[in-house]
Write a protein that holds these residues in place. Structure first.
Motif, mmCIF file in Angstrom:
data_model
loop_
_atom_site.group_PDB
_atom_site.id
_atom_site.type_symbol
_atom_site.label_atom_id
_atom_site.label_comp_id
_atom_site.label_asym_id
_atom_site.label_seq_id
_atom_site.Cartn_x
_atom_site.Cartn_y
_atom_site.Cartn_z
ATOM 1 N N GLU A 1 20.379 -4.572 -12.234
ATOM 2 C CA GLU A 1 21.552 -5.345 -12.632
ATOM 3 C C GLU A 1 21.229 -6.834 -12.554
ATOM 4 O OE1 GLU A 1 26.164 -6.087 -11.077
ATOM 5 O OE2 GLU A 1 24.877 -4.601 -10.105
ATOM 6 N N VAL A 2 21.752 -7.599 -13.480
ATOM 7 C CA VAL A 2 21.627 -9.057 -13.408
ATOM 8 C C VAL A 2 23.009 -9.675 -13.296
ATOM 9 C CG1 VAL A 2 19.418 -9.329 -14.602
ATOM 10 C CG2 VAL A 2 21.510 -9.195 -15.937
ATOM 11 N N LEU A 3 23.121 -10.620 -12.401
ATOM 12 C CA LEU A 3 24.357 -11.373 -12.222
ATOM 13 C C LEU A 3 24.069 -12.824 -12.577
ATOM 14 C CD1 LEU A 3 25.564 -9.915 -8.803
ATOM 15 C CD2 LEU A 3 26.407 -9.340 -11.083
ATOM 16 N N PRO A 4 24.704 -13.353 -13.600
ATOM 17 C CA PRO A 4 24.425 -14.731 -14.013
ATOM 18 C C PRO A 4 24.899 -15.732 -12.975
ATOM 19 C CG PRO A 4 26.294 -13.864 -15.222
ATOM 20 C CD PRO A 4 25.733 -12.716 -14.440
ATOM 21 N N LEU A 5 24.210 -16.857 -12.921
ATOM 22 C CA LEU A 5 24.610 -17.923 -12.011
ATOM 23 C C LEU A 5 26.005 -18.407 -12.364
ATOM 24 C CD1 LEU A 5 23.647 -19.742 -9.681
ATOM 25 C CD2 LEU A 5 22.816 -21.354 -11.409
ATOM 26 N N HIS A 6 26.269 -18.510 -13.659
ATOM 27 C CA HIS A 6 27.591 -18.914 -14.141
ATOM 28 C C HIS A 6 28.063 -17.863 -15.140
ATOM 29 C CE1 HIS A 6 27.132 -22.772 -12.184
ATOM 30 N NE2 HIS A 6 25.982 -22.946 -12.805
ATOM 31 N N ARG A 7 28.918 -16.982 -14.697
ATOM 32 C CA ARG A 7 29.409 -15.924 -15.576
ATOM 33 C C ARG A 7 30.486 -16.492 -16.491
ATOM 34 N NH1 ARG A 7 31.405 -9.828 -13.890
ATOM 35 N NH2 ARG A 7 32.048 -9.202 -15.982
ATOM 36 N N THR A 8 30.241 -16.407 -17.785
ATOM 37 C CA THR A 8 31.157 -17.001 -18.763
ATOM 38 C C THR A 8 31.801 -15.964 -19.669
ATOM 39 O OG1 THR A 8 29.276 -17.402 -20.244
ATOM 40 C CG2 THR A 8 29.919 -19.205 -18.777
ATOM 41 N N HIS A 9 31.429 -14.678 -19.521
ATOM 42 C CA HIS A 9 31.971 -13.634 -20.390
ATOM 43 C C HIS A 9 32.497 -12.475 -19.552
ATOM 44 C CE1 HIS A 9 30.156 -15.598 -23.879
ATOM 45 N NE2 HIS A 9 29.037 -15.662 -23.201
ATOM 46 N N ARG A 10 33.641 -11.932 -19.947
ATOM 47 C CA ARG A 10 34.201 -10.762 -19.271
ATOM 48 C C ARG A 10 33.478 -9.486 -19.679
ATOM 49 N NH1 ARG A 10 39.764 -9.712 -20.589
ATOM 50 N NH2 ARG A 10 39.732 -8.324 -18.778
ATOM 51 N N VAL A 11 32.930 -9.474 -20.895
ATOM 52 C CA VAL A 11 32.204 -8.294 -21.368
ATOM 53 C C VAL A 11 30.985 -8.037 -20.480
ATOM 54 C CG1 VAL A 11 30.747 -7.444 -23.245
ATOM 55 C CG2 VAL A 11 32.955 -8.475 -23.754
ATOM 56 N N GLU A 12 30.749 -6.761 -20.147
ATOM 57 C CA GLU A 12 29.605 -6.357 -19.344
ATOM 58 C C GLU A 12 28.775 -5.361 -20.149
ATOM 59 O OE1 GLU A 12 31.932 -6.816 -15.088
ATOM 60 O OE2 GLU A 12 31.634 -4.821 -15.915
ATOM 61 N N VAL A 13 27.466 -5.507 -20.085
ATOM 62 C CA VAL A 13 26.569 -4.720 -20.928
ATOM 63 C C VAL A 13 25.882 -3.642 -20.088
ATOM 64 C CG1 VAL A 13 24.657 -4.815 -22.571
ATOM 65 C CG2 VAL A 13 26.181 -6.804 -22.297
ATOM 66 N N VAL A 14 25.971 -2.386 -20.545
ATOM 67 C CA VAL A 14 25.305 -1.262 -19.892
ATOM 68 C C VAL A 14 24.233 -0.745 -20.832
ATOM 69 C CG1 VAL A 14 25.576 1.038 -18.915
ATOM 70 C CG2 VAL A 14 27.374 -0.674 -18.588
ATOM 71 N N LEU A 15 22.983 -0.800 -20.387
ATOM 72 C CA LEU A 15 21.844 -0.458 -21.227
ATOM 73 C C LEU A 15 21.250 0.876 -20.807
ATOM 74 C CD1 LEU A 15 20.790 -4.013 -20.629
ATOM 75 C CD2 LEU A 15 20.697 -3.232 -22.999
ATOM 76 N N LEU A 16 21.244 1.834 -21.742
ATOM 77 C CA LEU A 16 20.574 3.114 -21.544
ATOM 78 C C LEU A 16 19.172 3.015 -22.142
ATOM 79 C CD1 LEU A 16 23.573 5.480 -22.386
ATOM 80 C CD2 LEU A 16 23.009 4.354 -20.228
ATOM 81 N N HIS A 17 18.470 4.112 -22.297
ATOM 82 C CA HIS A 17 17.092 4.034 -22.778
ATOM 83 C C HIS A 17 16.701 5.316 -23.502
ATOM 84 C CE1 HIS A 17 15.700 6.816 -19.638
ATOM 85 N NE2 HIS A 17 16.503 6.173 -18.818
ATOM 86 N N GLY A 18 15.586 5.234 -24.228
ATOM 87 C CA GLY A 18 15.058 6.372 -24.955
ATOM 88 C C GLY A 18 14.119 7.217 -24.107
ATOM 89 N N LYS A 19 13.533 8.232 -24.719
ATOM 90 C CA LYS A 19 12.745 9.235 -23.998
ATOM 91 C C LYS A 19 11.505 8.657 -23.333
ATOM 92 C CE LYS A 19 10.685 13.827 -24.663
ATOM 93 N NZ LYS A 19 10.448 14.925 -25.642
ATOM 94 N N ALA A 20 10.862 7.694 -23.954
ATOM 95 C CA ALA A 20 9.609 7.145 -23.422
ATOM 96 C C ALA A 20 9.832 5.925 -22.534
ATOM 97 C CB ALA A 20 8.676 6.775 -24.576
ATOM 98 N N PHE A 21 11.084 5.644 -22.185
ATOM 99 C CA PHE A 21 11.383 4.392 -21.505
ATOM 100 C C PHE A 21 12.263 4.618 -20.278
ATOM 101 C CE2 PHE A 21 10.992 3.685 -26.120
ATOM 102 C CZ PHE A 21 9.855 2.894 -26.126
ATOM 103 N N ASN A 22 12.644 3.529 -19.616
ATOM 104 C CA ASN A 22 13.565 3.559 -18.492
ATOM 105 C C ASN A 22 14.188 2.171 -18.335
ATOM 106 O OD1 ASN A 22 11.687 1.959 -16.883
ATOM 107 N ND2 ASN A 22 10.536 3.854 -16.587
ATOM 108 N N SER A 23 14.871 1.933 -17.244
ATOM 109 C CA SER A 23 15.571 0.649 -17.082
ATOM 110 C C SER A 23 14.615 -0.531 -17.063
ATOM 111 C CB SER A 23 16.389 0.674 -15.785
ATOM 112 O OG SER A 23 15.554 0.768 -14.647
ATOM 113 N N HIS A 24 13.385 -0.303 -16.614
ATOM 114 C CA HIS A 24 12.419 -1.403 -16.536
ATOM 115 C C HIS A 24 12.097 -1.966 -17.917
ATOM 116 C CE1 HIS A 24 9.414 -3.955 -14.857
ATOM 117 N NE2 HIS A 24 8.381 -3.279 -15.329
#
Length: 227
Positions: free
Chosen positions: A41-64
């Protein structure tokens, strides 16, 4: 550091570190529950947007993957909270019997959003992760602020009427050179009533990997219009 978490009986306390940028802090941990999910998870120093992004991944990948591409860092610098998940059986998340059914996969995402207190979520779903994102979209689309499918799997499991019922703003992304899954999923995703389509030129199935700058520009434009 991450290897210390593998095999622990319970979720570790959240750990954080800087990535050479004072505006970007990456937090890592496991969600609570019997089937904990590893996340970054990343938390911005100055949060300017209410929208939050959740990122999934494909078969050959992961969160990294989203850290390596700079997606997490970029979203943080732009004032967005972002969370990348390791789906069960990938990265640092153990396999789970819970996800053997469509209802179980939808419930998993619902629980993760609740546990991480994610609101106004935009769900980014490439390839294999459609196996999770689409059941959630069909059952709980009212919880989403936006949806970004990238040639996801499992679109054939739903009919035109089911897609019509989803009013979530959707950005359909695909690579120009992906002639199979992108085209198959696009046929179904076009039934979503509130969608736009962007083709990323000279990119294959993992278009975000082949053309990360183009991908980031399109994603940020979509997010900024939602905010």
């Amino acid at each position: 550091m991450l290897l210390l978490y593998v095999g622990l009986p319970g979720p570790p306390e959240q750990t954080s570190w800087l990535l050479g940028d004072p505006n970007v802090t990456v937090l890592v941990g496991l969600t609570p529950g019997n089937s904990p999910i590893f996340y970054r998870e990343v938390l911005p120093l100055h949060r300017t947007h209410r929208v939050e992004v959740v990122l999934l991944h494909g078969k050959a990948f992961n969160s990294h993957t989203w850290e390596q591409l700079g997606t997490l860092q970029l979203l943080s610098r732009r004032g967005y909270r972002a969370v990348a998940l390791d789906l069960p059986g990938f990265g640092n998340s153990a396999p789970s019997k819970e996800v053997s059914t469509e209802a179980g996969r939808a419930e998993l995402l619902k629980r993760i959003l609740r546990d991480l207190e994610v609101q106004n979520a935009v769900l980014v779903s490439p390839s294999l992760s459609g196996h999770y994102a689409l059941p959630f979209l069909m059952q709980s689309h009212h919880q989403l602020r936006g949806f970004v499918p990238i040639a996801p799997t499992s679109t054939q499991n739903y009919n035109q009427e089911q897609f019509w019922a989803v009013k979530t703003p959707t950005l359909i992304l695909y690579g120009e050179l992906d002639h199979k899954l992108a085209q198959e999923s696009l046929q179904q995703l076009r039934h979503l009533p509130n969608h736009s389509v962007v083709k990323i030129h000279n990119a294959g199935h993992a278009c975000y990997l082949h053309k990360p700058q183009d991908f980031h520009l399109v994603l940020l434009d979509f997010l900024d219009h939602l905010s």
